[in-house]
Each structure stands twice: as structure tokens, then as C-alpha cells.
Design an enzyme around this catalytic site. Structure first.
Site, PDB file in Angstrom:
ATOM      1  N   LEU A 155       0.864  -1.173   0.000  1.00 27.91           N
ATOM      2  CA  LEU A 155       0.000   0.000   0.000  1.00 27.91           C
ATOM      3  C   LEU A 155       0.904   1.227   0.000  1.00 27.91           C
ATOM      4  O   LEU A 155       1.905   1.257   0.724  1.00 27.91           O
ATOM      5  CB  LEU A 155      -0.904   0.034   1.238  1.00 27.91           C
ATOM      6  CG  LEU A 155      -2.037  -1.006   1.345  1.00 27.91           C
ATOM      7  CD1 LEU A 155      -2.800  -0.816   2.647  1.00 27.91           C
ATOM      8  CD2 LEU A 155      -2.979  -0.916   0.160  1.00 27.91           C
ATOM      9  N   ASP A 156       0.554   2.230  -0.799  1.00 28.33           N
ATOM     10  CA  ASP A 156       1.324   3.470  -0.791  1.00 28.33           C
ATOM     11  C   ASP A 156       1.344   4.072   0.608  1.00 28.33           C
ATOM     12  O   ASP A 156       0.448   3.813   1.423  1.00 28.33           O
ATOM     13  CB  ASP A 156       0.708   4.488  -1.754  1.00 28.33           C
ATOM     14  CG  ASP A 156       0.828   4.059  -3.210  1.00 28.33           C
ATOM     15  OD1 ASP A 156       1.703   3.225  -3.514  1.00 28.33           O
ATOM     16  OD2 ASP A 156       0.050   4.568  -4.033  1.00 28.33           O
ATOM     17  N   GLN A 157       2.339   4.897   0.879  1.00 28.91           N
ATOM     18  CA  GLN A 157       2.493   5.505   2.194  1.00 28.91           C
ATOM     19  C   GLN A 157       1.221   6.212   2.650  1.00 28.91           C
ATOM     20  O   GLN A 157       0.816   6.105   3.813  1.00 28.91           O
ATOM     21  CB  GLN A 157       3.657   6.499   2.172  1.00 28.91           C
ATOM     22  CG  GLN A 157       3.879   7.202   3.507  1.00 28.91           C
ATOM     23  CD  GLN A 157       5.069   8.155   3.467  1.00 28.91           C
ATOM     24  OE1 GLN A 157       5.780   8.240   2.457  1.00 28.91           O
ATOM     25  NE2 GLN A 157       5.299   8.875   4.555  1.00 28.91           N
TER      26      GLN A 157
END
Length: 338
Positions: free
Chosen positions: A138-140
Site C-alpha cells: 500500500l502506498d504511504q
């Protein structure tokens, strides 16, 4: 003395009497050849009725095949008492609800403060030894459901499900505008932007990428969209929604085309947040105000479904929409952003 995790077992049925042990491991227990080679190196890695044997031996109906993996730790990850929300946990899997701004795994320049640092500390406090293995990314700034495997068998099994498109990943996003049609599939190959390598773009020469979407709610300036990934490219949802003219609200990397007009009117690139919205046409003003209303892209990993690698039960995990996206949704409903 070698310490092992609890065994994963399989009882040979009548129909498989006479099969070779290595065939049972590969075709029934789904133990990859790579993991089989690793298990062979330990005393109790692969056993038949409690005894260590060659994997070339035939099995009989009623035999118990067992694999045992050595206990591991993430010695390269510094344990830190970082709170995180647990959605589910058993001896094989940990499922969490990742918060916005949290990096999943230590990277260059971010060795601490990550989800991995917090999970490793959590296991240490419980007196448990596992290596941190996130089964997807998952992206930050993306929130929501994230699964972590506690051993290499579970990681391999879920990874194979993902490759076979048997893992369902569903997201919720708040986007600018209204998708047209309100339900469909975006089939757009994705690759790096040659001018900005940290960005991705839809390009005919890219990697096959497919995203299904369905609009759930729509207002004057934006929509709530449910998305299902058919492939798993970097930034796929953000790139695909931008490609159909509905970029995610708050996304600073994949922005609405109106910012090109704002730049052409004198604002320095990257400093549009300082632009005077009172001088903008209402359409541009509403886009800028919505983007300022949330400090990240409005994207949430709402649901994750897969087959449990050991129990073979179909499992589904959900995380409710986070507070910042709920507040943004209320703004869209009211239609007042200043």
C-alpha cells in the site's frame, strides 16, 4: 537446537495412495520447489508419519505428511513501540488496518517509524519470533487492509493466489468529477513516465493493467467510487482514474488538468497551494479547495479476500472508511469547501 513453528499437516486420501511424497507436497500442499529445498536442510522440515524421509518415497492412504519451518526474526528491522490496528491474527497471518502516512517496510532514508518496526516490536513483546513479510503493498498515504504472512509457506501461498488473480482487493476513493460511464473497466497499460520516472502513465507500450470501478455516490464536484484491482501495478488506481479525467482528490502526484492552467497563469509549479483561489473561476477554485481539504490522496483499501493457506477457508477482511475521507465526503455532500 532448531526451533520450529507448529507443523502444517496433510492426511493422504485413498485416491492419492502411491503418489510420491514430492508430488503431495507440490500439488496438494502447494509447497514450492524452492521451499521444499529449504525444508530438506532441517531435521524436521519434511516428515512422513513423524519420520524424516526422502521426498521421492511413495505415500500410502492415511499417511500424515508434515512440514515444519524454522522460526525466524527480522534482525534487520529495529523494534519500535508504534501503535497499529489489528483486524485479525492467528498463528499464520496478521491483518492490520494501515493508517495514512505510514510506510509499510523500512526503505532507504526511512529505517524507522514504519509499520514493520511496530509489528516486529509487537511480536517481541508477545515473546513470538516471526519475520515481517507483507504479502502486498500500500502506498504511504493509502489507508486500509494489509496482510502480513508469518512464515514463508503462507507468503508463497498468498503470492501465488495473487498471481492467479484469486485475491480480491477492493478500494474506496473520492475523486474529482463523475466517471462516465458510472460503472466499467479501465484497461490501460501502465509504465514509467520517461520524463518523470517516479510517475506512471497509461501508454500503449506499458504493462497490461485493468481496474474495475463503480460509482457509489456523486455530487456536484466529485464522486465516491468503489474499485477492484484486476492487476497490481504501482499507483494503478491513481493512474487509471486520472486517465479518465477523475483524479483522486488530494493527490499531489497525479493531479487534475486544471493545475496546468493555474501554472500558465503565473503560479510556480508545486506552489499552487499558495495561489489565491478568490481569483479563480469557480470550477478551478472548487478543485483546489477540495485538494486542500485532505493532506493525501483520498484512497482506502476497504476489503481484502483470499483463501487461508492452511485452513483453506475463504477469508474476507474490511476496514471502515477513515475519518479524513468521511469528513471529505461530508464536504462534497454540502458543496461548500471554503
Amino acid at each position: 537446537m532448531t526451533s520450529y513453528y507448529p507443523p502444517i499437516t496433510y492426511i493422504v486420501p485413498e485416491a492419492e495412495d502411491g503418489w510420491l511424497l514430492k508430488t503431495i507436497l507440490l500439488r496438494r500442499m502447494h509447497v514450492s520447489r524452492k521451499l521444499q529445498s529449504r525444508l530438506k536442510l532441517t531435521e524436521q522440515g519434511i516428515t512422513l508419519n513423524g519420520r524424516r524421509v526422502y521426498t521421492s518415497v511413495p505415500v500410502q492412504a492415511g499417511d500424515e505428511v508434515a512440514i515444519r519451518m524454522e522460526q525466524e526474526t527480522s534482525d534487520d528491522i529495529l523494534p519500535q513501540p508504534i501503535p497499529f490496528e489489528i483486524l485479525y491474527e492467528d498463528e499464520h497471518i496478521l491483518v492490520v488496518n494501515k493508517e495514512a502516512g505510514m510506510i509499510v517496510h523500512p526503505t532507504h532514508g526511512h529505517y524507522t517509524g514504519t509499520l514493520a518496526n511496530g509489528v516486529v516490536d509487537y511480536w517481541r513483546q508477545k515473546g513470538e519470533a516471526f519475520r515481517f513479510r507483507a504479502v502486498h503493498r500500500l502506498d504511504q498515504e493509502t489507508t486500509g487492509v494489509l496482510a502480513i504472512a508469518k512464515n514463508p509457506y503462507v507468503h508463497q501461498h498468498i503470492s501465488e493466489q495473487m498471481i492467479g488473480n484469486r485475491v480480491d482487493k477492493t478500494y474506496l476513493a473520492l475523486v474529482h468529477g463523475t466517471p462516465e460511464p458510472p460503472e466499467g473497466e479501465i484497461d490501460g497499460p501502465i509504465d514509467r513516465d520517461p520524463e518523470e520516472p517516479h510517475r506512471r502513465i497509461v501508454t500503449p507500450d506499458g504493462y497490461p493493467s485493468r481496474t474495475k470501478y463503480r460509482m457509489l455516490e456523486s455530487w456536484a464536484d466529485g464522486s465516491l467510487v468503489r474499485l477492484k484491482l484486476e492487476t497490481g501495478r504501482t499507483h494503478q488506481i491513481r493512474v487509471h482514474m486520472t486517465s479518465i479525467g477523475c483524479p483522486l482528490i488530494g493527490d499531489k502526484l497525479y493531479r487534475h488538468d486544471v493545475y496546468k492552467d493555474i501554472e500558465s497563469q503565473g503560479s510556480e509549479p508545486g506552489n499552487e497551494a499558495e495561489a489565491d483561489v478568490s481569483l479563480m473561476p469557480s470550477f478551478e477554485r472548487n478543485i483546489v479547495l477540495l485538494d486542500r481539504a485532505i493532506p493525501r490522496q483520498a484512497l482506502h483499501a476497504f476489503e481484502l479476500s483470499f483463501e487461508h493457506p492452511v485452513t483453506h477457508e475463504k477469508m474476507t477482511f474490511q476496514a471502515p472508511m477513515p475519518e479524513d475521507m468521511r469528513e471529505l465526503r461530508e464536504l462534497l455532500q454540502k458543496g461548500r469547501y471554503s
